[in-house]
Write a protein that holds these residues in place. Structure first.
Motif, PDB file in Angstrom:
ATOM      1  N   SER A 368      57.630  45.736  35.524  1.00 29.17           N
ATOM      2  CA  SER A 368      57.217  44.674  36.449  1.00 29.17           C
ATOM      3  C   SER A 368      56.647  45.332  37.695  1.00 29.17           C
ATOM      4  O   SER A 368      57.374  45.674  38.622  1.00 29.17           O
ATOM      5  N   ALA A 369      55.345  45.498  37.707  1.00 28.42           N
ATOM      6  CA  ALA A 369      54.669  46.172  38.819  1.00 28.42           C
ATOM      7  C   ALA A 369      53.480  45.308  39.225  1.00 28.42           C
ATOM      8  O   ALA A 369      52.411  45.378  38.604  1.00 28.42           O
ATOM      9  N   GLY A 370      53.672  44.498  40.270  1.00 28.16           N
ATOM     10  CA  GLY A 370      52.646  43.544  40.665  1.00 28.16           C
ATOM     11  C   GLY A 370      51.350  44.186  41.096  1.00 28.16           C
ATOM     12  O   GLY A 370      50.262  43.759  40.706  1.00 28.16           O
ATOM     13  N   ALA A 371      51.432  45.234  41.915  1.00 30.18           N
ATOM     14  CA  ALA A 371      50.212  45.897  42.370  1.00 30.18           C
ATOM     15  C   ALA A 371      49.463  46.519  41.205  1.00 30.18           C
ATOM     16  O   ALA A 371      48.226  46.478  41.152  1.00 30.18           O
ATOM     17  N   ALA A 372      50.193  47.081  40.244  1.00 32.07           N
ATOM     18  CA  ALA A 372      49.543  47.714  39.100  1.00 32.07           C
ATOM     19  C   ALA A 372      48.802  46.681  38.262  1.00 32.07           C
ATOM     20  O   ALA A 372      47.642  46.894  37.870  1.00 32.07           O
ATOM     21  N   ARG A 373      49.458  45.562  37.959  1.00 34.77           N
ATOM     22  CA  ARG A 373      48.786  44.555  37.138  1.00 34.77           C
ATOM     23  C   ARG A 373      47.561  43.997  37.841  1.00 34.77           C
ATOM     24  O   ARG A 373      46.489  43.868  37.245  1.00 34.77           O
ATOM     25  N   GLN A 374      47.703  43.638  39.109  1.00 34.10           N
ATOM     26  CA  GLN A 374      46.559  43.092  39.831  1.00 34.10           C
ATOM     27  C   GLN A 374      45.425  44.106  39.934  1.00 34.10           C
ATOM     28  O   GLN A 374      44.250  43.750  39.816  1.00 34.10           O
ATOM     29  N   ALA A 375      45.774  45.360  40.158  1.00 35.48           N
ATOM     30  CA  ALA A 375      44.748  46.397  40.246  1.00 35.48           C
ATOM     31  C   ALA A 375      44.016  46.554  38.918  1.00 35.48           C
ATOM     32  O   ALA A 375      42.786  46.758  38.891  1.00 35.48           O
ATOM     33  N   LEU A 376      44.745  46.463  37.801  1.00 40.35           N
ATOM     34  CA  LEU A 376      44.098  46.566  36.497  1.00 40.35           C
ATOM     35  C   LEU A 376      43.238  45.346  36.218  1.00 40.35           C
ATOM     36  O   LEU A 376      42.120  45.461  35.696  1.00 40.35           O
ATOM     37  N   ILE A 377      43.742  44.164  36.567  1.00 37.86           N
ATOM     38  CA  ILE A 377      42.956  42.944  36.357  1.00 37.86           C
ATOM     39  C   ILE A 377      41.613  43.050  37.071  1.00 37.86           C
ATOM     40  O   ILE A 377      40.546  42.870  36.471  1.00 37.86           O
ATOM     41  N   TYR A 378      41.674  43.334  38.352  1.00 37.56           N
ATOM     42  CA  TYR A 378      40.450  43.349  39.142  1.00 37.56           C
ATOM     43  C   TYR A 378      39.595  44.581  38.854  1.00 37.56           C
ATOM     44  O   TYR A 378      38.363  44.499  38.796  1.00 37.56           O
ATOM     45  N   GLY A 379      40.231  45.711  38.682  1.00 39.96           N
ATOM     46  CA  GLY A 379      39.470  46.932  38.453  1.00 39.96           C
ATOM     47  C   GLY A 379      38.748  46.953  37.129  1.00 39.96           C
ATOM     48  O   GLY A 379      37.673  47.558  37.004  1.00 39.96           O
ATOM     49  N   LEU A 380      39.315  46.283  36.103  1.00 41.46           N
ATOM     50  CA  LEU A 380      38.674  46.258  34.789  1.00 41.46           C
ATOM     51  C   LEU A 380      37.689  45.102  34.654  1.00 41.46           C
ATOM     52  O   LEU A 380      36.653  45.229  33.997  1.00 41.46           O
ATOM     53  N   LEU A 381      37.996  43.963  35.270  1.00 46.45           N
ATOM     54  CA  LEU A 381      37.160  42.780  35.115  1.00 46.45           C
ATOM     55  C   LEU A 381      35.949  42.764  36.043  1.00 46.45           C
ATOM     56  O   LEU A 381      34.826  42.443  35.631  1.00 46.45           O
ATOM     57  N   LYS A 382      36.156  43.113  37.295  1.00 41.63           N
ATOM     58  CA  LYS A 382      35.112  42.926  38.304  1.00 41.63           C
ATOM     59  C   LYS A 382      33.792  43.629  37.981  1.00 41.63           C
ATOM     60  O   LYS A 382      32.718  43.069  38.237  1.00 41.63           O
ATOM     61  N   PRO A 383      33.799  44.842  37.449  1.00 39.63           N
ATOM     62  CA  PRO A 383      32.512  45.476  37.162  1.00 39.63           C
ATOM     63  C   PRO A 383      31.641  44.668  36.206  1.00 39.63           C
ATOM     64  O   PRO A 383      30.413  44.715  36.293  1.00 39.63           O
ATOM     65  N   TYR A 384      32.269  43.937  35.280  1.00 43.33           N
ATOM     66  CA  TYR A 384      31.503  43.123  34.337  1.00 43.33           C
ATOM     67  C   TYR A 384      30.927  41.868  34.984  1.00 43.33           C
ATOM     68  O   TYR A 384      30.070  41.206  34.398  1.00 43.33           O
ATOM     69  N   LEU A 385      31.412  41.513  36.166  1.00 49.03           N
ATOM     70  CA  LEU A 385      30.951  40.301  36.841  1.00 49.03           C
ATOM     71  C   LEU A 385      29.890  40.587  37.889  1.00 49.03           C
ATOM     72  O   LEU A 385      29.450  39.677  38.592  1.00 49.03           O
ATOM     73  N   GLY A 386      29.506  41.837  38.018  1.00 44.77           N
ATOM     74  CA  GLY A 386      28.515  42.195  39.012  1.00 44.77           C
ATOM     75  C   GLY A 386      29.057  42.187  40.423  1.00 44.77           C
ATOM     76  O   GLY A 386      28.309  41.975  41.384  1.00 44.77           O
ATOM     77  N   ALA A 387      30.355  42.412  40.578  1.00 44.15           N
ATOM     78  CA  ALA A 387      30.991  42.374  41.896  1.00 44.15           C
ATOM     79  C   ALA A 387      30.759  43.681  42.646  1.00 44.15           C
ATOM     80  O   ALA A 387      30.559  44.739  42.045  1.00 44.15           O
ATOM     81  N   PRO A 388      30.800  43.626  43.973  1.00 45.44           N
ATOM     82  CA  PRO A 388      30.696  44.868  44.759  1.00 45.44           C
ATOM     83  C   PRO A 388      31.828  45.824  44.416  1.00 45.44           C
ATOM     84  O   PRO A 388      32.937  45.415  44.061  1.00 45.44           O
ATOM     85  N   GLU A 389      31.553  47.102  44.511  1.00 44.39           N
ATOM     86  CA  GLU A 389      32.578  48.103  44.237  1.00 44.39           C
ATOM     87  C   GLU A 389      33.695  48.019  45.266  1.00 44.39           C
ATOM     88  O   GLU A 389      33.458  47.755  46.449  1.00 44.39           O
ATOM     89  N   ARG A 390      34.924  48.261  44.805  1.00 44.69           N
ATOM     90  CA  ARG A 390      36.071  48.239  45.704  1.00 44.69           C
ATOM     91  C   ARG A 390      37.220  48.984  45.045  1.00 44.69           C
ATOM     92  O   ARG A 390      37.371  48.952  43.821  1.00 44.69           O
TER      93      ARG A 390
END
Length: 543
Positions: A368-390
């Motif tokens: 149960s690691a909230g920061a890890a899950r959220q980081a994976l969600i956004y880090g893996l999904l966002k590039p496919y959506l054309g989002a700015p790098e972060r």
């Protein structure tokens, strides 16, 4: 990651989402970048193991395991390792209902009492009006996590019949079909509705009609067969001394109460097949028809608006956030994203699809690691959506804290203004109409609190003010200490209520819904008492 892929796209479309067709080498580069990012997240967040799958535009980008299933008995995680799906199980429950709708055996707008006459909520009118779709959309009027103390901490002695009977005694705190409040118990009711209509248990129906029909060999709606438990990820928690194995994965031979709400086990590989089947309009990658496209679309139709903060709107470049049937739906950077998380002690999951991009992602973790899950969600999904790098790991670590410096949740002040009740008067047996019985025993110097049907809920009571006690659980992994308050009714009977001590307490510890009344001798079955240190876990006459 986006920059790596963008270099392979035309200069007119720098974002990955802007590529009209796969570019040779792009997905390979994406996989390498994703793997490096995943390994960084797991290392920094001290997650022992994970399995990740990504499918994009007809290509398998990534499907592999990372780390180990168990830190005490290390075994590498692979694409077939079984993880508990937690609330990502809910989508299978709604799909099962969809099959029964297709067969004409029930209707989405059918009244629940027509299928389950024993179904009751505290409000008779709401009970009569409650429809099948209302079981699935978190708008019942019950509070967040209402009744979840019958589900966890696990293991406990509650049954699905207890869950259905207990619903009638849970307080209605919101407006029916107006207020969003996440609910698990009503998904268990949905599972029992499936059993009543189909003539099969929930587990057997989902296994045969969904999992086996899709050809999934590493996915189980009910008990996990013994040979498959060899490749089972165990839940973990992080303590000062390091990672330790949490409570058992409960993948034994017996069904568990919360199966329809969050009890399934599946591998990342099979989850990816499930997501691709849904994106395929209900047909499996092999062309086998599972359900109709109309049913699939019904599962993804937004029903209940969810809280949508300015922070989320800015972070996601979105305009709405809603709950469908076992799925959350929102727009992110101009695209519809359909997804759901899953959270159990020591097990986190996430599944998502972006239909217009033929994109499916799954993340399964054994901590149960909230920061890890959220980081994976956004880090893996966002590039496919054309989002700015972060740097999404840094972003969520700033919100949640790192494992070394987790952000301490705000502690709540003890309540005040209750009747004077001497410590010695607390000793005895108490009953709540849905949770059942507790026992307080000891003396003026040392009081102990035990839940008779939930053995892990045992702890020490310490005075914290007039009529107020701090309840500290023996099992410190629960992270859910509570305030207990005593009062008296008009007849002088002692009444007990509870509330969390911290704002960080998980909403499934719904202490605020408990109302205990002290029982007299005539309320107890002969010989039915609990000595200090006893292990009795059954009760009678919960109602």
């Amino acid at each position: 990651m986006r920059a790596m892929i963008a270099a392979l796209c035309s200069m007119a479309a720098l974002a990955l989402a802007g590529c009209d067709s796969p570019v040779p080498g792009a997905e390979s580069a994406n996989a390498q970048s994703a793997e490096a990012y995943i390994e960084r997240v797991l290392k920094e967040e001290q997650v022992p193991g994970a399995a990740v799958g990504i499918w994009h535009r007809g290509q398998l980008v990534l499907l592999r395991g990372f780390g180990v299933t168990n830190v005490e008995r290390p075994r590498p995680v692979d694409q077939d390792t079984l993880f508990k799906l937690a609330s990502t199980s809910k989508a299978f429950t709604t799909a099962a209902l969809g099959l029964l709708v297709e067969e004409g055996k029930l209707e989405w707008d059918g009244q629940v009492v027509d299928y389950l006459p024993q179904f009751r909520l505290a409000d008779p009118w709401v009970t009569r009006e409650f429809r099948v779709v209302d079981l699935l959309t978190h708008r019942s009027g019950l509070g967040p996590g209402a009744g979840d103390l019958m589900l966890w901490p696990q293991p406990n002695q509650y049954t699905r019949a207890d869950v259905i009977a207990g619903l009638a005694h849970l307080p209605v705190t919101g407006s029916f079909r107006a207020d969003y409040a996440y609910d698990n118990l009503l998904y268990i009711v949905a599972g029992e509705l499936i059993a009543a209509v189909s003539g099969q248990t929930y587990e057997d129906f989902v296994q045969a009609r969904l999992l086996e029909h899709m050809g999934l060999q590493h996915c189980y709606a009910g008990p996990v067969p013994e040979p498959a438990r060899e490749n089972l990820a165990d839940p973990h928690r992080l303590e000062d001394a390091g990672l330790v194995v949490d409570t058992p994965n409960l993948a034994g031979p017996d069904p568990i109460v919360l199966a329809a709400a969050g009890g399934m086990h599946c591998s990342a590989g099979d989850m990816l097949t499930w997501l691709r089947t849904l994106m395929g309009g209900g047909k499996t990658p092999e062309g086998v028809s599972l359900l109709s496209e109309e049913t699939r679309d019904r599962l993804w139709k937004p029903e209940t608006l969810m809280p949508f903060s300015p922070q989320r709107a800015e972070r996601d470049a979105g305009h709405f956030y809603a709950y469908a049937l076992g799925w959350r739906v929102q727009d992110m950077h101009g695209k519809r994203v359909i997804h759901h998380t899953g959270s159990l002690s020591g097990m986190y999951a996430w599944a998502a699809v972006v239909p217009e991009d033929d994109l499916a992602l799954v993340v399964l973790m054994n901590r149960s690691a909230g920061a890890a899950r959220q980081a994976l969600i956004y880090g893996l999904l966002k590039p496919y959506l054309g989002a700015p790098e972060r740097d999404w790991l840094a972003y969520f670590q700033a919100l949640y804290g790192t494992p070394e410096e987790a952000v301490e949740a705000e502690q709540l002040e003890p309540p005040t203004g209750f009747a004077a009740v001497a410590q010695a008067e607390l000793v005895g047996r108490y009953r709540d109409p849905w949770f059942g019985d507790i026992q307080i025993h000891g003396d003026e110097q040392n009081l102990r609190w035990h839940a008779l049907k939930s053995p892990r809920l045992a702890g020490t009571l310490m005075p914290a003010g007039e009529g107020v006690w701090a309840l500290h659980w023996d099992d410190r992994s629960l992270n859910a200490d509570a305030w207990m308050t005593a009062d008296r009714d008009a007849s002088g009977n002692i009444l007990l209520s509870m509330q969390p001590k911290s704002r960080g307490t998980d909403f499934s510890y719904d202490f605020q819904d408990l109302r205990f009344i002290k029982l007299g001798e005539n309320n107890l079955v002969a010989g039915d008492n609990l000595a200090a240190g006893g292990t009795k876990t059954s009760i009678t006459d919960q109602e």
